[in-house]
Design a protein around this motif. Structure first.
Motif, mmCIF file in Angstrom:
data_model
loop_
_atom_site.group_PDB
_atom_site.id
_atom_site.type_symbol
_atom_site.label_atom_id
_atom_site.label_comp_id
_atom_site.label_asym_id
_atom_site.label_seq_id
_atom_site.Cartn_x
_atom_site.Cartn_y
_atom_site.Cartn_z
ATOM 1 N N LYS A 1 0.836 -1.198 0.000
ATOM 2 C CA LYS A 1 0.000 0.000 0.000
ATOM 3 C C LYS A 1 0.872 1.248 0.000
ATOM 4 O O LYS A 1 1.724 1.419 0.880
ATOM 5 C CB LYS A 1 -0.897 -0.013 1.232
ATOM 6 N N LEU A 2 0.667 2.116 -1.003
ATOM 7 C CA LEU A 2 1.342 3.411 -1.038
ATOM 8 C C LEU A 2 0.667 4.309 -0.021
ATOM 9 O O LEU A 2 -0.532 4.604 -0.132
ATOM 10 C CB LEU A 2 1.270 4.023 -2.441
ATOM 11 N N LEU A 3 1.421 4.757 0.981
ATOM 12 C CA LEU A 3 0.867 5.612 2.026
ATOM 13 C C LEU A 3 0.961 7.090 1.663
ATOM 14 O O LEU A 3 0.118 7.880 2.064
ATOM 15 C CB LEU A 3 1.577 5.353 3.357
ATOM 16 N N GLY A 4 2.010 7.458 0.926
ATOM 17 C CA GLY A 4 2.152 8.852 0.526
ATOM 18 C C GLY A 4 3.559 9.196 0.101
ATOM 19 O O GLY A 4 4.466 8.356 0.131
ATOM 20 N N THR A 5 3.720 10.444 -0.308
ATOM 21 C CA THR A 5 4.990 10.982 -0.794
ATOM 22 C C THR A 5 5.384 12.164 0.066
ATOM 23 O O THR A 5 4.523 12.948 0.481
ATOM 24 C CB THR A 5 4.824 11.445 -2.262
ATOM 25 N N GLN A 6 6.674 12.303 0.331
ATOM 26 C CA GLN A 6 7.165 13.447 1.087
ATOM 27 C C GLN A 6 8.661 13.622 0.879
ATOM 28 O O GLN A 6 9.326 12.748 0.325
ATOM 29 C CB GLN A 6 6.844 13.304 2.572
ATOM 30 N N LYS A 7 9.181 14.751 1.307
ATOM 31 C CA LYS A 7 10.623 15.010 1.300
ATOM 32 C C LYS A 7 11.181 14.633 2.670
ATOM 33 O O LYS A 7 10.529 14.841 3.694
ATOM 34 C CB LYS A 7 10.907 16.489 1.049
ATOM 35 N N ILE B 1 15.598 14.495 -0.148
ATOM 36 C CA ILE B 1 15.140 13.703 -1.293
ATOM 37 C C ILE B 1 13.644 13.487 -1.149
ATOM 38 O O ILE B 1 13.091 13.556 -0.049
ATOM 39 C CB ILE B 1 15.867 12.341 -1.391
ATOM 40 N N GLU B 2 13.005 13.188 -2.283
ATOM 41 C CA GLU B 2 11.589 12.852 -2.257
ATOM 42 C C GLU B 2 11.447 11.336 -2.212
ATOM 43 O O GLU B 2 12.100 10.631 -2.980
ATOM 44 C CB GLU B 2 10.894 13.403 -3.494
ATOM 45 N N ILE B 3 10.603 10.873 -1.307
ATOM 46 C CA ILE B 3 10.368 9.435 -1.150
ATOM 47 C C ILE B 3 8.879 9.124 -1.266
ATOM 48 O O ILE B 3 8.030 9.991 -1.062
ATOM 49 C CB ILE B 3 10.868 8.912 0.216
ATOM 50 N N GLU B 4 8.593 7.883 -1.597
ATOM 51 C CA GLU B 4 7.264 7.312 -1.446
ATOM 52 C C GLU B 4 7.364 6.294 -0.322
ATOM 53 O O GLU B 4 8.340 5.542 -0.246
ATOM 54 C CB GLU B 4 6.807 6.601 -2.719
ATOM 55 N N VAL B 5 6.379 6.277 0.539
ATOM 56 C CA VAL B 5 6.378 5.343 1.669
ATOM 57 C C VAL B 5 5.324 4.275 1.398
ATOM 58 O O VAL B 5 4.170 4.580 1.112
ATOM 59 C CB VAL B 5 6.089 6.062 2.998
#
Length: 125
Positions: free
Chosen positions: A25-31, A55-59
């Motif tokens: 499950k993709l929870l979200g994107t953030q720096k 950096i920008e990540i997807e969790v």
């Protein structure tokens, strides 16, 4: 099993290796701060740094041990931090969704590779 994984390159949505996260499950994107990103051609690598770089990540929430093992194999990671056989190693990052594991390159990349200045990996084709 519930494991939070932070991804920043070819495992991100829209990239080829994201298929390894098809059941996660993709929870979200953030720096996240403390990293610099470098291009290794078709994929990026990050180094830990002591400055304001981010950096920008997807969790992702990974619930399959087989899925996690496949990702570890892709990253050249034995599943044990600081193991001699690791090509990438892992560290924990604090995210809006909880503490997540992120892969980083153990050696220095500065001066040898192209810096991705905004810390956002984009498709390279």
């Amino acid at each position: 099993m519930k494991h939070l994984l932070a991804v920043y390159g070819t495992l991100r949505e829209g990239h080829g290796n994201n298929r390894l996260l098809r059941n996660s499950k993709l929870l979200g994107t953030q720096k996240v701060p403390g990293f610099k990103m470098y291009s290794l051609g078709g994929f990026p690598a990050i180094n830990k740094v002591d400055d304001d770089s981010s950096i920008e990540i997807e969790v992702y929430e990974v619930t399959s041990s087989n899925e996690l093992k496949d990702i570890y194999r892709l990253e050249g990671y034995t599943g044990k931090r600081d193991a001699e056989g690791n090509w990438y190693d892992t560290t924990d990052v604090k995210t809006d969704f909880g503490t997540a594991e992120v892969f980083y390159f153990k050696g220095s990349l500065e001066g040898t590779r192209s810096l991705v200045e905004d810390g956002v990996w984009k498709r390279q084709w």
